[in-house]
Design a protein around this motif. Sequence first.
Motif, PDB file in Angstrom:
ATOM      1  N   ASN A  51      41.798  57.430  46.604  1.00 29.59           N
ATOM      2  CA  ASN A  51      43.152  57.026  46.966  1.00 29.59           C
ATOM      3  C   ASN A  51      43.563  55.862  46.071  1.00 29.59           C
ATOM      4  OD1 ASN A  51      43.537  58.648  49.596  1.00 29.59           O
ATOM      5  ND2 ASN A  51      41.564  57.641  49.859  1.00 29.59           N
ATOM      6  N   PRO A  52      43.996  56.164  44.842  1.00 26.08           N
ATOM      7  CA  PRO A  52      44.268  55.119  43.854  1.00 26.08           C
ATOM      8  C   PRO A  52      45.258  54.040  44.309  1.00 26.08           C
ATOM      9  CG  PRO A  52      44.370  57.282  42.818  1.00 26.08           C
ATOM     10  CD  PRO A  52      44.232  57.494  44.298  1.00 26.08           C
ATOM     11  N   LYS A  53      46.157  54.379  45.230  1.00 29.69           N
ATOM     12  CA  LYS A  53      47.122  53.384  45.700  1.00 29.69           C
ATOM     13  C   LYS A  53      46.531  52.453  46.751  1.00 29.69           C
ATOM     14  CE  LYS A  53      51.167  56.179  44.701  1.00 29.69           C
ATOM     15  NZ  LYS A  53      52.370  56.805  45.237  1.00 29.69           N
ATOM     16  N   LEU A  54      45.379  52.822  47.276  1.00 29.03           N
ATOM     17  CA  LEU A  54      44.720  52.022  48.305  1.00 29.03           C
ATOM     18  C   LEU A  54      44.040  50.817  47.665  1.00 29.03           C
ATOM     19  CD1 LEU A  54      44.086  52.211  51.385  1.00 29.03           C
ATOM     20  CD2 LEU A  54      41.933  53.278  50.729  1.00 29.03           C
ATOM     21  N   LYS A  55      44.175  49.670  48.290  1.00 30.57           N
ATOM     22  CA  LYS A  55      43.544  48.445  47.799  1.00 30.57           C
ATOM     23  C   LYS A  55      42.490  48.011  48.801  1.00 30.57           C
ATOM     24  CE  LYS A  55      47.916  46.995  45.924  1.00 30.57           C
ATOM     25  NZ  LYS A  55      49.091  46.277  46.334  1.00 30.57           N
ATOM     26  N   LEU A  56      41.589  47.172  48.365  1.00 31.20           N
ATOM     27  CA  LEU A  56      40.555  46.657  49.261  1.00 31.20           C
ATOM     28  C   LEU A  56      41.196  45.945  50.449  1.00 31.20           C
ATOM     29  CD1 LEU A  56      37.574  46.326  49.868  1.00 31.20           C
ATOM     30  CD2 LEU A  56      37.586  44.260  48.483  1.00 31.20           C
ATOM     31  N   SER A  57      42.279  45.238  50.203  1.00 31.74           N
ATOM     32  CA  SER A  57      42.962  44.544  51.303  1.00 31.74           C
ATOM     33  C   SER A  57      43.481  45.537  52.347  1.00 31.74           C
ATOM     34  CB  SER A  57      44.106  43.679  50.780  1.00 31.74           C
ATOM     35  OG  SER A  57      45.045  44.470  50.088  1.00 31.74           O
ATOM     36  N   ASP A  58      43.895  46.735  51.909  1.00 32.33           N
ATOM     37  CA  ASP A  58      44.331  47.773  52.853  1.00 32.33           C
ATOM     38  C   ASP A  58      43.172  48.209  53.742  1.00 32.33           C
ATOM     39  OD1 ASP A  58      46.909  47.807  51.695  1.00 32.33           O
ATOM     40  OD2 ASP A  58      46.275  49.302  50.209  1.00 32.33           O
ATOM     41  N   LEU A  59      41.993  48.371  53.148  1.00 27.68           N
ATOM     42  CA  LEU A  59      40.817  48.757  53.932  1.00 27.68           C
ATOM     43  C   LEU A  59      40.451  47.672  54.936  1.00 27.68           C
ATOM     44  CD1 LEU A  59      38.476  50.366  51.251  1.00 27.68           C
ATOM     45  CD2 LEU A  59      39.749  51.525  53.056  1.00 27.68           C
ATOM     46  N   ILE A  60      40.554  46.440  54.519  1.00 30.09           N
ATOM     47  CA  ILE A  60      40.242  45.330  55.429  1.00 30.09           C
ATOM     48  C   ILE A  60      41.200  45.343  56.604  1.00 30.09           C
ATOM     49  CG2 ILE A  60      40.215  42.807  55.668  1.00 30.09           C
ATOM     50  CD1 ILE A  60      39.202  42.747  52.715  1.00 30.09           C
ATOM     51  N   ILE A  61      42.464  45.533  56.331  1.00 30.32           N
ATOM     52  CA  ILE A  61      43.467  45.579  57.408  1.00 30.32           C
ATOM     53  C   ILE A  61      43.182  46.758  58.344  1.00 30.32           C
ATOM     54  CG2 ILE A  61      45.897  46.029  57.908  1.00 30.32           C
ATOM     55  CD1 ILE A  61      46.522  44.358  55.336  1.00 30.32           C
ATOM     56  N   LEU A  62      42.875  47.924  57.771  1.00 30.70           N
ATOM     57  CA  LEU A  62      42.588  49.099  58.597  1.00 30.70           C
ATOM     58  C   LEU A  62      41.388  48.896  59.513  1.00 30.70           C
ATOM     59  CD1 LEU A  62      43.157  52.032  56.094  1.00 30.70           C
ATOM     60  CD2 LEU A  62      44.464  51.560  58.163  1.00 30.70           C
ATOM     61  N   THR A  63      40.389  48.181  59.040  1.00 32.42           N
ATOM     62  CA  THR A  63      39.167  48.031  59.831  1.00 32.42           C
ATOM     63  C   THR A  63      39.192  46.813  60.743  1.00 32.42           C
ATOM     64  OG1 THR A  63      38.072  46.852  58.024  1.00 32.42           O
ATOM     65  CG2 THR A  63      37.747  49.237  58.144  1.00 32.42           C
ATOM     66  N   THR A  64      40.192  45.973  60.623  1.00 35.55           N
ATOM     67  CA  THR A  64      40.242  44.793  61.482  1.00 35.55           C
ATOM     68  C   THR A  64      41.380  44.828  62.501  1.00 35.55           C
ATOM     69  OG1 THR A  64      41.525  43.572  59.833  1.00 35.55           O
ATOM     70  CG2 THR A  64      39.130  43.266  59.795  1.00 35.55           C
ATOM     71  N   THR A  65      42.204  45.859  62.422  1.00 36.43           N
ATOM     72  CA  THR A  65      43.283  45.989  63.406  1.00 36.43           C
ATOM     73  C   THR A  65      42.772  46.816  64.582  1.00 36.43           C
ATOM     74  OG1 THR A  65      44.128  47.940  62.272  1.00 36.43           O
ATOM     75  CG2 THR A  65      45.149  45.825  61.720  1.00 36.43           C
ATOM     76  N   GLY A  66      43.510  46.789  65.676  1.00 41.43           N
ATOM     77  CA  GLY A  66      43.136  47.570  66.849  1.00 41.43           C
ATOM     78  C   GLY A  66      43.176  49.058  66.548  1.00 41.43           C
ATOM     79  N   LYS A  67      42.367  49.832  67.249  1.00 43.57           N
ATOM     80  CA  LYS A  67      42.308  51.282  67.012  1.00 43.57           C
ATOM     81  C   LYS A  67      43.668  51.935  67.207  1.00 43.57           C
ATOM     82  CE  LYS A  67      37.467  51.894  68.091  1.00 43.57           C
ATOM     83  NZ  LYS A  67      36.485  52.540  68.927  1.00 43.57           N
ATOM     84  N   HIS A  68      44.460  51.451  68.144  1.00 48.14           N
ATOM     85  CA  HIS A  68      45.774  52.055  68.346  1.00 48.14           C
ATOM     86  C   HIS A  68      46.672  51.853  67.139  1.00 48.14           C
ATOM     87  CE1 HIS A  68      46.249  47.876  69.618  1.00 48.14           C
ATOM     88  NE2 HIS A  68      47.519  47.986  69.285  1.00 48.14           N
ATOM     89  N   ASP A  69      46.470  50.771  66.379  1.00 53.65           N
ATOM     90  CA  ASP A  69      47.274  50.537  65.172  1.00 53.65           C
ATOM     91  C   ASP A  69      46.885  51.501  64.061  1.00 53.65           C
ATOM     92  OD1 ASP A  69      47.213  46.946  65.619  1.00 53.65           O
ATOM     93  OD2 ASP A  69      48.599  48.443  66.417  1.00 53.65           O
ATOM     94  N   VAL A  70      45.597  51.834  63.967  1.00 53.13           N
ATOM     95  CA  VAL A  70      45.126  52.710  62.905  1.00 53.13           C
ATOM     96  C   VAL A  70      45.626  54.139  63.134  1.00 53.13           C
ATOM     97  CG1 VAL A  70      43.074  53.677  61.801  1.00 53.13           C
ATOM     98  CG2 VAL A  70      43.093  51.283  62.451  1.00 53.13           C
ATOM     99  N   ILE A  71      45.663  54.574  64.383  1.00 47.14           N
ATOM    100  CA  ILE A  71      46.087  55.928  64.693  1.00 47.14           C
ATOM    101  C   ILE A  71      47.560  56.125  64.364  1.00 47.14           C
ATOM    102  CG2 ILE A  71      46.425  57.597  66.573  1.00 47.14           C
ATOM    103  CD1 ILE A  71      43.896  56.386  67.851  1.00 47.14           C
ATOM    104  N   ASN A  72      48.385  55.133  64.646  1.00 44.61           N
ATOM    105  CA  ASN A  72      49.818  55.255  64.391  1.00 44.61           C
ATOM    106  C   ASN A  72      50.050  55.080  62.960  1.00 44.61           C
ATOM    107  OD1 ASN A  72      50.334  55.631  67.072  1.00 44.61           O
ATOM    108  ND2 ASN A  72      50.512  53.457  67.464  1.00 44.61           N
TER     109      ASN A  72
END
Length: 72
Positions: A51-72
């Motif tokens: 996913n070339p547009k994905l940045k490490l900061s995006d992964l950090i945000i995805l893994t540190t937010t609540g599960k309900h945020d990731v699903i939406n």
Amino acid sequence: MNTTIIELPAVTEQQIREFIPFIRSDEDLRWAADWFITLGIGFAKHAIKNNPKLKLSDLIILTTTGKHDVIN
């Protein structure tokens, strides 16, 4: 090889011990923590590569937010 000592939060250590119940020593725990870190780095590299547009900061945000945020 250089060695760096890190302190695991108690919750993280407990999760590792629950996932790998045969941990009997500090050396076993070090191995398990290293394995999880290596696995996480591999997943991060794979996700960023595919996913070339994905940045490490995006992964950090995805893994540190609540599960309900990731699903939406």
